[in-house]
Design an enzyme around this catalytic site. Structure first.
Site, PDB file in Angstrom:
ATOM      1  CD  GLU A  59     -10.817  -1.255  -8.296  1.00 43.07           C
ATOM      2  OE1 GLU A  59     -11.799  -0.599  -7.880  1.00 43.07           O
ATOM      3  OE2 GLU A  59      -9.848  -1.571  -7.559  1.00 43.07           O
ATOM      4  CD  GLU A  92      -3.123  -0.906   0.279  1.00 39.44           C
ATOM      5  OE1 GLU A  92      -3.146   0.090  -0.468  1.00 39.44           O
ATOM      6  OE2 GLU A  92      -3.996  -1.797   0.253  1.00 39.44           O
TER       7      GLU A  92
HETATM    8  C1  DMJ Z   1      -6.456   0.865  -4.868  1.00 42.65           C
HETATM    9  O1  DMJ Z   1      -5.621   1.059  -3.782  1.00 42.65           O
HETATM   10  C2  DMJ Z   1      -5.722   0.265  -6.026  1.00 42.65           C
HETATM   11  O2  DMJ Z   1      -6.444   0.448  -7.192  1.00 42.65           O
HETATM   12  C3  DMJ Z   1      -5.409  -1.196  -5.824  1.00 42.65           C
HETATM   13  O3  DMJ Z   1      -4.832  -1.778  -6.954  1.00 42.65           O
HETATM   14  C4  DMJ Z   1      -6.672  -1.951  -5.486  1.00 42.65           C
HETATM   15  N1  DMJ Z   1      -7.411  -1.339  -4.415  1.00 42.65           N
HETATM   16  C5  DMJ Z   1      -7.648   0.067  -4.429  1.00 42.65           C
HETATM   17  C6  DMJ Z   1      -8.874   0.524  -5.168  1.00 42.65           C
HETATM   18  O4  DMJ Z   1      -9.959  -0.274  -5.111  1.00 42.65           O
END
Ligand code: DMJ
Length: 477
Positions: free
Chosen positions: A380, A86
């Site tokens: 997404e 993260e």
């Molecule tokens: C974001 O931190 C990024 O897109 C990651 O790849 C997946 N989770 C979240 C968004 O949903």
């Protein structure tokens, strides 16, 4: 204009963050407080830097830049376990995105600082990094297991940093992971079980393009693009993945809609999860970043068939929003299978529970049931809409994006910011706000919406790849 409406949303969210949480990790959009759940460096501020820049919010960007100058990345909240994944995608990615756009050396200096405090997590016998680290003591948190997304979604950022600083260590440490994954034993070519044993390097568990799998596959293509298309290994790994993805992960309904959807595979039986175990098997629509990825790959690798699949999956993802009473998409969806069709017809054809009454313009709309009802302001679907629009220039994707943005405005906007929503089937918004605004709403969701409504050559896909947190990194020529 639509992009101005999105900018107004960013201004609203930023005002609330600035008033109640400036420099903290997240604002609490209902109770007007803040949290330090990411260790306290101000993840929302860092994740938002390039969005402010892209939207021309110059004074806000400048003030945030000056705040970043004083962040001490060697210290965090006592006892906090910092996620390497993260922090890489949000903090390192955020600083690099700001550097790539503004050219301000401060961001590169801070990117080096954050990368350096993460480096001890790579000190394992295999070279596969631990998922968490105690920054204050510079000690990784001991663990035997990680997953392919956490270790395979560091490379764009560390490779870029290596290129910019000429420090090869960032490249070598993260490239080793790709080598390990390339050589790992896989039950199906190109598809990787999600769990990784840090000591033995072996993979196990289900096969999934959802959580814990997703962005590893995304980075294979994006690494190939960012490195100027001259490292064929990434291309081969990505193409193997897409070929097997189309064959094993994508299923279609056997009604007239021929709706495409994605499943997860059991790591042992290699059957879609749910089919073997339940009397009424179910599966989930997941991974709505996939239409965008397929479309990008189709353009960059000249794979026209992938674009057709991207369009089909895009439609399914859009319907997961459209069919909800609020117009917001739930975290996951259940499709009920008719198992008899599995035995008697083509195994790749699954009958969806089709709601013919709601058909419009001769199209069937699949009826879903909600599996997890929350919408946590995720990006997404709008990310994929932006890429599909840029590649096809078909305005339908802007229309769909506008519908989604309108639902976000209508239901998630609080007096001071935007809030995650408990239940997308509940139109009583006040009861549904869950008092959280993740940094990716500003870093990704609003940025992708803004770009969806901007000219296609603004932050062009020919010049930049977006890391998985939507931070633009220049393609290396
Ligand atoms: C974001 O931190 C990024 O897109 C990651 O790849 C997946 N989770 C979240 C968004 O949903």
């Amino acid at each position: 204009m639509r992009k101005h409406a999105v900018k107004d949303a960013m201004k609203h969210a930023w005002r609330g963050y600035s008033a109640y949480a400036y420099g903290k990790d997240e604002v609490l959009p209902v109770t007007k407080g803040w949290n330090s759940k990411w260790g306290g460096w101000g993840v929302t501020l860092i994740d938002s830097l390039d969005t402010l820049y892209i939207m021309g919010m110059k004074s806000e960007f400048k003030r945030a830049r000056n705040f970043v100058a004083d962040i001490d990345f060697t210290k965090t909240i006592e006892g906090h376990h910092t996620s390497v994944f993260e922090t890489t995608i949000r903090v390192l990615g955020g600083l690099l995105g700001a550097y790539e756009l503004s050219g301000d050396e401060l961001f590169l200096k801070k990117a080096v600082e954050i990368a350096d405090v993460l480096m001890p997590s790579f000190h394992t016998s295999s070279g596969i990094p631990y998922p968490y680290i105690d920054i204050n003591s510079q000690s990784p948190i001991d663990s035997n297991s990680t997953n392919i997304a956490e270790i395979g979604t560091l490379q764009l950022e560390f490779h870029k940093l290596s290129f910019l600083t000429k420090n090869l260590d960032y490249y070598e440490k993260t490239e080793l992971i790709i080598d390990i994954l390339e050589k790992s034993k896989k039950p199906i070519k190109g598809l990787y079980p999600i769990l990784v044993d840090i000591n033995t390097k072996e993979l196990s568990g289900k096969i999934s393009v959802g959580a814990r799998g997703d962005s590893f596959y995304e980075y294979l293509l994006k690494l190939y693009i960012m490195h100027g298309k001259n490292k064929n290994k990434y291309r081969e790994m990505y193409e193997e993945f897409v070929d097997s993805f189309s064959q094993h992960i994508v299923y279609r309904s056997n009604d007239d809609s021929k709706m495409a959807f994605m499943v997860e595979l059991d790591g042992e039986t290699l059957e879609p999860i749910g089919i073997m175990e339940h009397l009424y098997p179910k599966t989930f629509v997941i991974a709505c970043f996939m239409p965008g990825l397929l479309a990008l790959g189709s353009k960059e690798l000249n794979r026209p068939k992938d674009l057709e699949l991207a369009k089909d999956l895009m439609k399914t993802c859009y319907y997961t929003y459209k069919m909800m009473p609020t117009g917001l998409g739930p975290e996951s969806i259940e499709f009920e299978f008719d198992t008899s069709t599995l035995k008697t017809t083509n195994k790749k054809t699954i009958r969806l529970n089709v709601n013919k009454n709601s058909s419009k313009k001769g199209e069937f709309e699949p009826s879903f049931s909600i599996h997890k009802p929350e919408y946590i302001l995720r990006p997404e679907t709008v990310e994929s809409l932006m890429i599909l629009y840029r590649i096809t220039e078909n305005e339908i994707y802007q229309e769909w994006g506008w519908e989604i943005f309108s639902a976000i405005e209508k239901y998630t906007k609080t007096p001071i910011a935007y809030s995650a929503y408990d239940n997308v089937a509940n139109t009583n918004k006040i009861n549904s706000w869950s008092n959280s605004m993740e940094s990716f709403f500003l870093g990704e969701t609003l940025k992708y919406l803004y770009l969806l409504f901007s000219p296609v050559d603004y932050i062009s896909l020919d010049k930049y790849v977006f890391n998985t947190e939507a931070h633009p990194l220049k393609i290396i020529k």
